[in-house]
Design a protein around this motif. Structure first.
Motif, short mmCIF file in Angstrom:
data_model
loop_
_atom_site.label_atom_id
_atom_site.label_comp_id
_atom_site.label_asym_id
_atom_site.label_seq_id
_atom_site.Cartn_x
_atom_site.Cartn_y
_atom_site.Cartn_z
N ASP A 177 0.86 -1.17 0.00
CA ASP A 177 0.00 0.00 0.00
C ASP A 177 0.90 1.23 0.00
O ASP A 177 1.57 1.53 0.98
CB ASP A 177 -0.90 -0.02 1.23
CG ASP A 177 -2.03 0.98 1.13
OD1 ASP A 177 -2.27 1.50 0.03
OD2 ASP A 177 -2.68 1.23 2.16
N LEU A 178 0.95 1.95 -1.13
CA LEU A 178 1.86 3.07 -1.29
C LEU A 178 1.09 4.38 -1.43
O LEU A 178 0.05 4.42 -2.08
CB LEU A 178 2.73 2.86 -2.54
CG LEU A 178 3.55 1.57 -2.57
CD1 LEU A 178 4.24 1.42 -3.91
CD2 LEU A 178 4.56 1.56 -1.44
N PRO A 179 1.63 5.46 -0.87
CA PRO A 179 0.95 6.76 -1.00
C PRO A 179 1.16 7.34 -2.40
O PRO A 179 2.12 7.00 -3.09
CB PRO A 179 1.66 7.62 0.05
CG PRO A 179 3.02 7.03 0.16
CD PRO A 179 2.83 5.56 -0.05
N ASN A 180 0.24 8.20 -2.81
CA ASN A 180 0.39 8.93 -4.08
C ASN A 180 0.81 10.36 -3.76
O ASN A 180 0.27 10.98 -2.84
CB ASN A 180 -0.93 8.94 -4.85
CG ASN A 180 -1.28 7.57 -5.37
OD1 ASN A 180 -0.43 6.86 -5.86
ND2 ASN A 180 -2.54 7.20 -5.23
N VAL A 235 10.57 7.26 1.14
CA VAL A 235 9.32 7.94 1.49
C VAL A 235 8.67 7.19 2.65
O VAL A 235 8.49 5.98 2.60
CB VAL A 235 8.36 7.97 0.28
CG1 VAL A 235 7.06 8.65 0.64
CG2 VAL A 235 9.02 8.64 -0.91
N LEU A 236 8.32 7.97 3.68
CA LEU A 236 7.70 7.39 4.87
C LEU A 236 6.37 8.09 5.11
O LEU A 236 6.30 9.32 5.16
CB LEU A 236 8.61 7.58 6.08
CG LEU A 236 10.04 7.04 5.90
CD1 LEU A 236 10.94 7.53 7.00
CD2 LEU A 236 10.02 5.54 5.84
N ALA A 275 8.43 3.27 1.21
CA ALA A 275 8.54 3.27 -0.25
C ALA A 275 9.79 4.02 -0.66
O ALA A 275 10.45 4.68 0.16
CB ALA A 275 7.31 3.92 -0.87
N GLU A 276 10.11 3.92 -1.95
CA GLU A 276 11.22 4.67 -2.53
C GLU A 276 10.73 5.34 -3.81
O GLU A 276 10.15 4.68 -4.67
CB GLU A 276 12.40 3.76 -2.83
CG GLU A 276 13.60 4.50 -3.37
CD GLU A 276 14.81 3.61 -3.48
OE1 GLU A 276 15.83 3.96 -2.85
OE2 GLU A 276 14.75 2.61 -4.19
N ILE A 292 7.34 5.19 -8.02
CA ILE A 292 7.25 4.83 -6.60
C ILE A 292 7.19 3.31 -6.49
O ILE A 292 6.42 2.66 -7.19
CB ILE A 292 5.99 5.44 -5.95
CG1 ILE A 292 6.01 6.96 -6.13
CG2 ILE A 292 5.93 5.09 -4.47
CD1 ILE A 292 4.71 7.61 -5.73
N GLY A 293 8.01 2.77 -5.61
CA GLY A 293 8.03 1.33 -5.38
C GLY A 293 8.17 1.01 -3.91
O GLY A 293 8.65 1.84 -3.14
N ALA A 294 7.77 -0.17 -3.52
CA ALA A 294 7.90 -0.59 -2.13
C ALA A 294 9.35 -0.82 -1.81
O ALA A 294 10.13 -1.27 -2.64
CB ALA A 294 7.09 -1.87 -1.89
N LYS A 295 9.74 -0.51 -0.64
CA LYS A 295 11.13 -0.65 -0.19
C LYS A 295 11.33 -2.01 0.40
O LYS A 295 10.55 -2.57 1.06
CB LYS A 295 11.43 0.45 0.83
CG LYS A 295 12.84 0.56 1.19
CD LYS A 295 13.45 1.69 0.43
CE LYS A 295 14.78 2.00 1.07
NZ LYS A 295 15.83 2.17 0.27
#
Length: 156
Positions: free
Chosen positions: A23-26, A112-113, A120-121, A153-156
């Motif tokens: 689940d990643l933020p936009n 990104v936190l 994410a990165e 954006i991708g999951a870390k």
């Protein structure tokens, strides 16, 4: 009986692994630069040879969540590590004195936190075109440019 106890201990692992881990933020990034003579419609950053290209600041704009932050910035030039910074506004200066004329790749990796989201990165990439140096007496370009970009954006 022993097998039942082991099964009860292992059962929570199945429930934890079923949650949505991706689940990643936009959001978008605002990247402020100086030293370029122009940024073309295709996003190519044009810099005269010998003129430093400076990334002044990077910030998050238009986020889909309230509590979101960047965890630093790592810079690569033509896939070669140039440096990292953990201190906002995440600026960096690139010396173009000895770079060959032509196109180069600038990549910025940003952790990104966000609250209630997976770490994410974000990756922002630019094509930088190094052109002929400025002529003697020609003023150094002072064309600050602020661009809003949508990073990968991708999951870390």
């Amino acid at each position: 009986m022993k097998k039942l106890i082991y099964l009860l201990f292992a059962l929570p692992l199945f429930f934890v692994s079923c949650s949505d881990d991706d689940d990643l933020p936009n959001f978008q990034l605002q990247i402020d630069m100086t030293g370029q003579t122009e940024i073309t419609d295709n996003g190519v950053v044009v810099v005269p040879q010998g003129t430093p290209l400076t990334v002044e600041s990077i910030s998050i704009v238009n986020p889909s969540v309230k509590d979101i932050t960047l965890g630093g910035a790592t810079y690569y030039w033509d896939y070669v590590f140039q440096g990292s910074t953990l201190i906002a506004p995440f600026g960096m200066v690139f010396n173009t004195e000895n770079l060959p004329l032509g196109s180069h790749l600038l990549q910025i990796y940003l952790p990104v936190l966000a609250v209630n989201y997976s770490p994410a990165e974000a990756v922002a990439s630019y094509t930088v075109r190094i052109v002929e140096p400025l002529q003697e007496g020609e003023p150094v370009p002072d064309t600050p440019a602020s661009q809003i970009v949508t990073p990968q954006i991708g999951a870390k």
